[in-house]
Design an enzyme around this catalytic site. Structure first.
Site, mmCIF file in Angstrom:
data_model
loop_
_atom_site.group_PDB
_atom_site.id
_atom_site.type_symbol
_atom_site.label_atom_id
_atom_site.label_comp_id
_atom_site.label_asym_id
_atom_site.label_seq_id
_atom_site.Cartn_x
_atom_site.Cartn_y
_atom_site.Cartn_z
ATOM 1 N N SER A 42 -9.874 -0.164 -8.036
ATOM 2 C CA SER A 42 -8.720 -1.062 -7.985
ATOM 3 C C SER A 42 -8.415 -1.596 -6.594
ATOM 4 C CB SER A 42 -7.477 -0.346 -8.526
ATOM 5 O OG SER A 42 -7.200 0.817 -7.771
ATOM 6 N N ASP A 57 2.955 -0.299 -5.336
ATOM 7 C CA ASP A 57 3.358 0.575 -6.435
ATOM 8 C C ASP A 57 3.134 2.015 -5.983
ATOM 9 O OD1 ASP A 57 0.609 0.982 -6.678
ATOM 10 O OD2 ASP A 57 0.399 -0.329 -8.421
ATOM 11 N N HIS A 63 -1.057 1.777 -4.813
ATOM 12 C CA HIS A 63 -1.752 0.716 -4.082
ATOM 13 C C HIS A 63 -0.926 0.103 -2.950
ATOM 14 C CE1 HIS A 63 -3.296 0.892 -8.266
ATOM 15 N NE2 HIS A 63 -4.450 0.888 -7.631
#
Length: 365
Positions: free
Chosen positions: A46, A338, A341
């Site tokens: 990610s 978040d 990340h």
């Protein structure tokens, strides 16, 4: 008789002349340090997925608000941040494109493909089980997509053309965090923990997979490959919430130690690997992220270094960070977007610390 102003005038002219020479040399050196590659290709999780997970069945998605709030036109592309990723900053810096698109995006043009894409998938890792746990795209499949990419491009620019393009490209691989947080110490613990009873044995397993992946990438023509190490995993807000000192929001030292040990092994592995014609580079993100956490409030302009901008900041990521979640007013004041990340500003800071490595990659022949 010589004018009393002659000597000062000569000194002034010489000063201007030397200044001009220094300027020309500096400009020449600047040109040399930014040799433009043909493309940038990215593999991983990610941290470098610009939206491939939008096109597969997985809960690991971020193609909805408030993700992308500060991206171009405020579009939630599938990047797990409020804006650009490190790879976007790198692509812009080396001059190939402004942002790196997702390979699975069906709207990509030939020009988009020509200058590089990301095959990364949020939730993936070097352990195949890691991707399975998140229904993400395994690294092996990402490599298969790269082979598919080469076949597609060969139709447009020919076999020699694609070989030359790949030869002059830069490759970047960023993964590993999910292998520990999601797999070894998380959902996969009952399986992985039995197969690898201590973290050292698991480290070795991951490094074997990394070595195999690099060799296969080299067989496909990659000549410059940058490997990103692990961040201080124990400082991720979600990890602090689950396993750390919640009241003081202190990092989980045991997890940070795991990352430190892994990074040393990875760097040594890359130094020890000998593949003809291939250059390998280690990119450290541990220190810049830890610096933001330790000195962000005093030196780097961050107000919050231990919670995320989205939601409560403690546990929300992916679908738990959504349109109904409270969101901070200014994400640039936060290290984390978040619970996992970084924000665009944090990614930009990481990029500035990696720039010397990027320049080294560009200049290596």
């Amino acid at each position: 008789m010589e004018s009393p102003h002659a000597i000062p005038n000569i000194i002034f002219i010489l000063f201007i002349w030397f200044a001009f020479i220094i300027y020309v040399q500096a400009q020449s050196q600047t040109t040399v340090t930014k040799k433009k590659p043909s493309a940038l290709f990215v593999f991983g999780d990610s941290t470098v997925d610009p939206g491939n997970n939008n096109y597969i069945r997985t809960p690991m998605k971020s193609n909805f608000p408030p993700y992308g709030r500060d991206f171009i036109n405020h579009i939630p592309t599938g990047r797990f941040s409020n804006g650009r990723l490190v790879t976007d900053f790198i692509a812009s810096y080396i001059g190939v494109k402004d942002t790196v698109p997702a390979y699975l995006d069906p709207t990509l043009t030939i020009q988009d493909l020509m200058t590089g894409v990301s095959f990364a998938s949020a939730g993936s890792g070097f352990d195949p089980l890691t991707a399975t746990l998140s229904s993400a795209i395994k690294l092996e499949q990402q490599l298969e997509y790269f082979k598919e990419y080469k076949s597609k491009m060969e139709m447009f620019i020919g076999k020699e053309g694609i070989a030359d393009l790949i030869n002059k490209s830069v490759f970047m691989l960023s993964a590993g965090t999910n292998d520990y947080i999601v797999n070894y110490y998380g959902l996969g613990e009952s399986v992985t923990g039995v197969l690898y009873p201590n973290v050292t044995s698991y480290n070795n397993f991951l490094l074997q997979n990394i070595e195999q992946f690099i060799k296969e990438l080299a067989n496909e023509g990659a000549r410059k490959i940058a490997m990103v190490g692990l961040p201080p995993m124990g400082c991720v807000p979600g990890e602090i919430t689950l396993n750390g000192d919640v009241s003081r929001r202190k990092c989980v030292e045991s997890m940070c130690s795991v990352a430190t040990e892994y990074n040393v092994l990875l760097e040594n592995k890359l130094k020890g690997m000998q593949i003809s014609g291939v250059k390998l580079y280690y990119a450290d993100i541990y220190k810049p992220i830890l610096d933001m956490i330790q000195f962000g409030q005093s030196k780097l302009g961050f107000d919050d270094v231990s919670t995320g901008c989205c939601g409560s900041g403690y546990i929300e990521a992916a679908v738990l960070c959504n349109m109904n979640s409270p969101v901070c007013d200014d994400a640039s004041k936060y290290v984390f977007w978040d619970s996992v990340h970084p924000t665009e500003k944090a990614y930009q800071y990481i990029f500035t610390t990696l720039r010397p490595i990027v320049d080294m990659v560009l200049n290596d022949n």
